[in-house]
Write a protein that holds these residues in place. Structure first.
Motif, PDB file in Angstrom:
ATOM      1  N   GLY A  21      10.266 -39.082   9.542  1.00 29.26           N
ATOM      2  CA  GLY A  21      11.547 -38.415   9.285  1.00 29.26           C
ATOM      3  C   GLY A  21      12.489 -38.417  10.475  1.00 29.26           C
ATOM      4  O   GLY A  21      13.671 -38.118  10.323  1.00 29.26           O
ATOM      5  N   GLN A  22      11.977 -38.756  11.662  1.00 24.92           N
ATOM      6  CA  GLN A  22      12.865 -38.806  12.827  1.00 24.92           C
ATOM      7  C   GLN A  22      13.861 -39.968  12.684  1.00 24.92           C
ATOM      8  O   GLN A  22      13.557 -40.992  12.081  1.00 24.92           O
ATOM      9  N   THR A  23      15.035 -39.763  13.260  1.00 20.24           N
ATOM     10  CA  THR A  23      16.080 -40.785  13.216  1.00 20.24           C
ATOM     11  C   THR A  23      15.785 -41.889  14.223  1.00 20.24           C
ATOM     12  O   THR A  23      15.320 -41.615  15.329  1.00 20.24           O
ATOM     13  N   VAL A  24      16.055 -43.118  13.828  1.00 23.25           N
ATOM     14  CA  VAL A  24      15.979 -44.246  14.751  1.00 23.25           C
ATOM     15  C   VAL A  24      17.336 -44.940  14.769  1.00 23.25           C
ATOM     16  O   VAL A  24      18.083 -44.897  13.791  1.00 23.25           O
ATOM     17  N   ARG A  25      17.643 -45.529  15.901  1.00 27.13           N
ATOM     18  CA  ARG A  25      18.838 -46.363  16.028  1.00 27.13           C
ATOM     19  C   ARG A  25      18.388 -47.733  16.521  1.00 27.13           C
ATOM     20  O   ARG A  25      17.566 -47.829  17.422  1.00 27.13           O
ATOM     21  N   PHE A  26      18.962 -48.760  15.917  1.00 26.83           N
ATOM     22  CA  PHE A  26      18.564 -50.127  16.249  1.00 26.83           C
ATOM     23  C   PHE A  26      19.803 -50.977  16.455  1.00 26.83           C
ATOM     24  O   PHE A  26      20.691 -51.017  15.605  1.00 26.83           O
ATOM     25  N   ALA A  27      19.878 -51.633  17.610  1.00 25.51           N
ATOM     26  CA  ALA A  27      20.978 -52.546  17.913  1.00 25.51           C
ATOM     27  C   ALA A  27      20.398 -53.954  18.007  1.00 25.51           C
ATOM     28  O   ALA A  27      19.727 -54.291  18.980  1.00 25.51           O
ATOM     29  N   PRO A  28      20.619 -54.771  16.982  1.00 27.92           N
ATOM     30  CA  PRO A  28      20.093 -56.138  17.025  1.00 27.92           C
ATOM     31  C   PRO A  28      20.713 -56.920  18.174  1.00 27.92           C
ATOM     32  O   PRO A  28      21.856 -56.664  18.558  1.00 27.92           O
ATOM     33  N   ASP A  29      19.954 -57.868  18.706  1.00 28.00           N
ATOM     34  CA  ASP A  29      20.466 -58.728  19.775  1.00 28.00           C
ATOM     35  C   ASP A  29      21.794 -59.347  19.342  1.00 28.00           C
ATOM     36  O   ASP A  29      21.923 -59.836  18.220  1.00 28.00           O
ATOM     37  N   GLY A  30      22.771 -59.305  20.227  1.00 34.98           N
ATOM     38  CA  GLY A  30      24.056 -59.912  19.952  1.00 34.98           C
ATOM     39  C   GLY A  30      25.034 -59.014  19.209  1.00 34.98           C
ATOM     40  O   GLY A  30      26.151 -59.405  18.917  1.00 34.98           O
ATOM     41  N   ARG A  31      24.624 -57.786  18.896  1.00 31.70           N
ATOM     42  CA  ARG A  31      25.530 -56.860  18.209  1.00 31.70           C
ATOM     43  C   ARG A  31      25.648 -55.577  19.018  1.00 31.70           C
ATOM     44  O   ARG A  31      24.691 -55.120  19.610  1.00 31.70           O
ATOM     45  N   LYS A  32      26.837 -55.001  19.000  1.00 37.43           N
ATOM     46  CA  LYS A  32      27.047 -53.786  19.777  1.00 37.43           C
ATOM     47  C   LYS A  32      26.801 -52.527  18.966  1.00 37.43           C
ATOM     48  O   LYS A  32      26.403 -51.505  19.488  1.00 37.43           O
ATOM     49  N   THR A  33      27.055 -52.581  17.653  1.00 39.84           N
ATOM     50  CA  THR A  33      26.970 -51.381  16.832  1.00 39.84           C
ATOM     51  C   THR A  33      25.558 -51.197  16.282  1.00 39.84           C
ATOM     52  O   THR A  33      25.059 -52.077  15.574  1.00 39.84           O
ATOM     53  N   PRO A  34      24.910 -50.072  16.595  1.00 41.59           N
ATOM     54  CA  PRO A  34      23.572 -49.859  16.057  1.00 41.59           C
ATOM     55  C   PRO A  34      23.612 -49.394  14.598  1.00 41.59           C
ATOM     56  O   PRO A  34      24.618 -48.866  14.138  1.00 41.59           O
TER      57      PRO A  34
END
Length: 89
Positions: A21-34
């Motif tokens: 249930g915890q929030t995760v943020r993921f920023a793929p390589d080459g992108r600035k916006t998670p």
């Protein structure tokens, strides 16, 4: 609706801090916006060689722009109020 699974490798010594249930943020390589999602599964078995535990998060991808097997930087948000983050290797 498009959904993706993110797979994280978390160090065993940090794994007690992670909960479903915890929030995760993921920023793929080459992108600035998670993109954001929630932890949906935590492995019961640690990897003895890498000393990590796998966990999965589900994220919503409404425009279907993210691709499978993409690498990047992920954060698991432990406490939103103080914005404390843990960054797995």
């Amino acid at each position: 609706h498009h959904h993706l699974w993110l797979m994280f490798d978390v160090k065993i010594e940090d794994s007690h801090r992670v909960k479903i249930g915890q929030t995760v943020r993921f920023a793929p390589d080459g992108r600035k916006t998670p993109i954001e999602g929630k932890v949906s599964w935590i492995s019961a078995t640690a990897d003895a060689k890498t000393r990590t535990l796998k966990l999965r998060a589900e994220v919503h991808d409404p425009t279907a722009t993210y691709r499978a097997n993409t690498f990047g930087n992920g954060q698991i948000i432990l406490r939103e109020e103080t914005d404390v983050v843990m960054i797995p290797n």
